[in-house]
Design a protein around this motif. Sequence first.
Motif, PDB file in Angstrom:
ATOM      1  N   HIS A  45       7.061  -4.284  12.685  1.00 23.16           N
ATOM      2  CA  HIS A  45       6.658  -3.100  13.259  1.00 23.16           C
ATOM      3  C   HIS A  45       5.630  -2.457  12.643  1.00 23.16           C
ATOM      4  CE1 HIS A  45       8.562  -4.639  16.664  1.00 23.16           C
ATOM      5  NE2 HIS A  45       9.553  -4.672  16.169  1.00 23.16           N
ATOM      6  N   GLN A  46       6.053  -1.657  11.295  1.00 26.87           N
ATOM      7  CA  GLN A  46       5.036  -0.599  10.430  1.00 26.87           C
ATOM      8  C   GLN A  46       4.285  -1.725   9.857  1.00 26.87           C
ATOM      9  OE1 GLN A  46       8.900  -1.107  10.079  1.00 26.87           O
ATOM     10  NE2 GLN A  46       8.813   0.358  12.321  1.00 26.87           N
ATOM     11  N   GLY A  47       3.759  -2.280  10.050  1.00 26.78           N
ATOM     12  CA  GLY A  47       2.687  -3.389   8.865  1.00 26.78           C
ATOM     13  C   GLY A  47       2.611  -3.529   7.683  1.00 26.78           C
ATOM     14  N   ASP A  48       1.063  -2.884   7.282  1.00 22.67           N
ATOM     15  CA  ASP A  48       1.223  -2.228   5.735  1.00 22.67           C
ATOM     16  C   ASP A  48       1.619  -1.200   5.835  1.00 22.67           C
ATOM     17  OD1 ASP A  48      -0.050  -4.367   5.260  1.00 22.67           O
ATOM     18  OD2 ASP A  48      -1.770  -4.466   5.056  1.00 22.67           O
ATOM     19  N   VAL A  49       1.781  -0.632   4.499  1.00 22.17           N
ATOM     20  CA  VAL A  49       2.845   0.869   4.242  1.00 22.17           C
ATOM     21  C   VAL A  49       2.056   1.317   3.983  1.00 22.17           C
ATOM     22  CG1 VAL A  49       4.441   2.345   4.273  1.00 22.17           C
ATOM     23  CG2 VAL A  49       4.959  -0.015   5.565  1.00 22.17           C
ATOM     24  N   ASP A  50       1.701   2.959   3.435  1.00 19.66           N
ATOM     25  CA  ASP A  50       1.126   3.687   2.845  1.00 19.66           C
ATOM     26  C   ASP A  50       2.288   3.704   1.928  1.00 19.66           C
ATOM     27  OD1 ASP A  50       0.042   5.440   1.077  1.00 19.66           O
ATOM     28  OD2 ASP A  50      -0.768   6.468   2.528  1.00 19.66           O
TER      29      ASP A  50
ATOM     30  N   ALA B 293       5.500  -9.164   2.118  1.00 16.78           N
ATOM     31  CA  ALA B 293       4.943  -9.076   0.733  1.00 16.78           C
ATOM     32  C   ALA B 293       4.784  -7.933   0.663  1.00 16.78           C
ATOM     33  CB  ALA B 293       4.138 -10.737   0.887  1.00 16.78           C
ATOM     34  N   GLN B 294       3.946  -7.569   1.502  1.00 17.11           N
ATOM     35  CA  GLN B 294       2.889  -5.824   1.107  1.00 17.11           C
ATOM     36  C   GLN B 294       4.420  -5.008   0.964  1.00 17.11           C
ATOM     37  OE1 GLN B 294       2.674  -3.199   3.243  1.00 17.11           O
ATOM     38  NE2 GLN B 294       1.339  -1.798   1.965  1.00 17.11           N
ATOM     39  N   GLN B 295       4.948  -4.658   2.018  1.00 14.30           N
ATOM     40  CA  GLN B 295       6.039  -3.958   2.041  1.00 14.30           C
ATOM     41  C   GLN B 295       6.834  -3.939   0.776  1.00 14.30           C
ATOM     42  OE1 GLN B 295       7.900  -4.559   5.899  1.00 14.30           O
ATOM     43  NE2 GLN B 295       6.274  -3.631   6.954  1.00 14.30           N
ATOM     44  N   TYR B 296       7.391  -4.975   0.467  1.00 14.98           N
ATOM     45  CA  TYR B 296       8.670  -5.338  -0.694  1.00 14.98           C
ATOM     46  C   TYR B 296       8.185  -4.714  -1.988  1.00 14.98           C
ATOM     47  CZ  TYR B 296      12.826  -7.062  -2.859  1.00 14.98           C
ATOM     48  OH  TYR B 296      14.257  -7.407  -3.555  1.00 14.98           O
ATOM     49  N   ALA B 297       6.936  -5.558  -2.044  1.00 15.92           N
ATOM     50  CA  ALA B 297       6.674  -5.496  -3.440  1.00 15.92           C
ATOM     51  C   ALA B 297       5.358  -3.912  -3.492  1.00 15.92           C
ATOM     52  CB  ALA B 297       5.501  -6.322  -4.247  1.00 15.92           C
TER      53      ALA B 297
END
Length: 283
Positions: A87-92, A120-124
Motif C-alpha cells: 500500500h505504501q509503494g516505493d518509500v523514501d 525489493a525496494q522496501q526491504y533493500a
Amino acid sequence: MLRARSDHRRRRRPRRPRRTFGLLCALLTAAALTSGAAQAAPGVPRAAPLLDPRDPDGAWAGYSVEGTGSPRSLPAGGVAGMDVSGHQGDVDWAKAWADGARFAYVKATEGTGFRNSSFAQQYAGSHQVGMIRGAYHFALPDRSSGAEQANFFVDNGGGWSRDGRTLPGALDIEYNPYGEACYGLDPVAMSRWIADFSNTYHARTGRFPVIYTTTNWWNRCTGANPDFAPNNPLWIARYGPQLGQLPAGWGFHTIWQHSDRGPLPGGQDVFNGDLQQLRRFIS
C-alpha cells in the motif's frame, strides 16, 4: 492449551505453626511457578530464553511490567520504527531515517500466492539507509497449512540471518479481512496452525517468528492460549496512548504498533528498549 492443576490434598494443621514451614511452602510455590513457566507448547521446540523484563540491562528496560499497576506508555528511550506493505509503494527511506525510524518491518507475503510487489525496494532500501529490517507474513489460516505458509514466506524474502541487521520474521495473525473473524477455525485448530507455522519457520531459520496480533483477536480465536509466549516475541497492535492489556500468556511485549498515522509511512512502531538492546534482540 489448558493444563490440569495438581490436586490439593488435605493435611493436618500443626498445633504450633513454625516459621520454617511457611518458608518451605514459599520455596516450593516459587519452584512450581518457575517449572510451569518454563514449559513450552506441546510440539514446539524450546528456544533460548527471551530477555528478562526484570533485567535492568535487558531489552525491556524502562517499561512497566504486567501487574505493577504502572501505565504502559511510550518510554523516552524507545526506538522508533515502522512497518510497510504494498500500500505504501516505493518509500523514501532517507526521509524515514531523517524522521527518526531505526527499524522497519516489510510485508513479504500473504497466504501461499501473494508477494508484495514493492518488497525489493522496501526491504533493500531500508537496509541501505542503515535501518535494521525484517519481513512479515500475513496469515490466511483457512487457505493452507501453517507449514506451507511458513515455507512460502521463507522462500520469498522472509528468512533470517545472523548479520546484526535483520529482525526475525513476523507472523501477522489478526482479524480476517476476507471473511469470518477466526478463519473458520476453533481455538484448538487455530493454535495448532500457529504452532505449525512457528515450528516450520524455526526449522528453516533457527529463529522463532515474532507474532503480531491484537489482544482481542488472540484471546477470542486462540482461546487465550498461553503457550507461545516462551518462544515467540510479541508485536502488539493497539492504537492509543497506552498499551493496555496484553494477549493471554505474554507478560511483556517486544514491539508496539501504536498508530497507523504519523511522521513515518505505514504503521508507527516502537521497540521496547534502546538501540543497543534492539541489537541484542536480533543477534
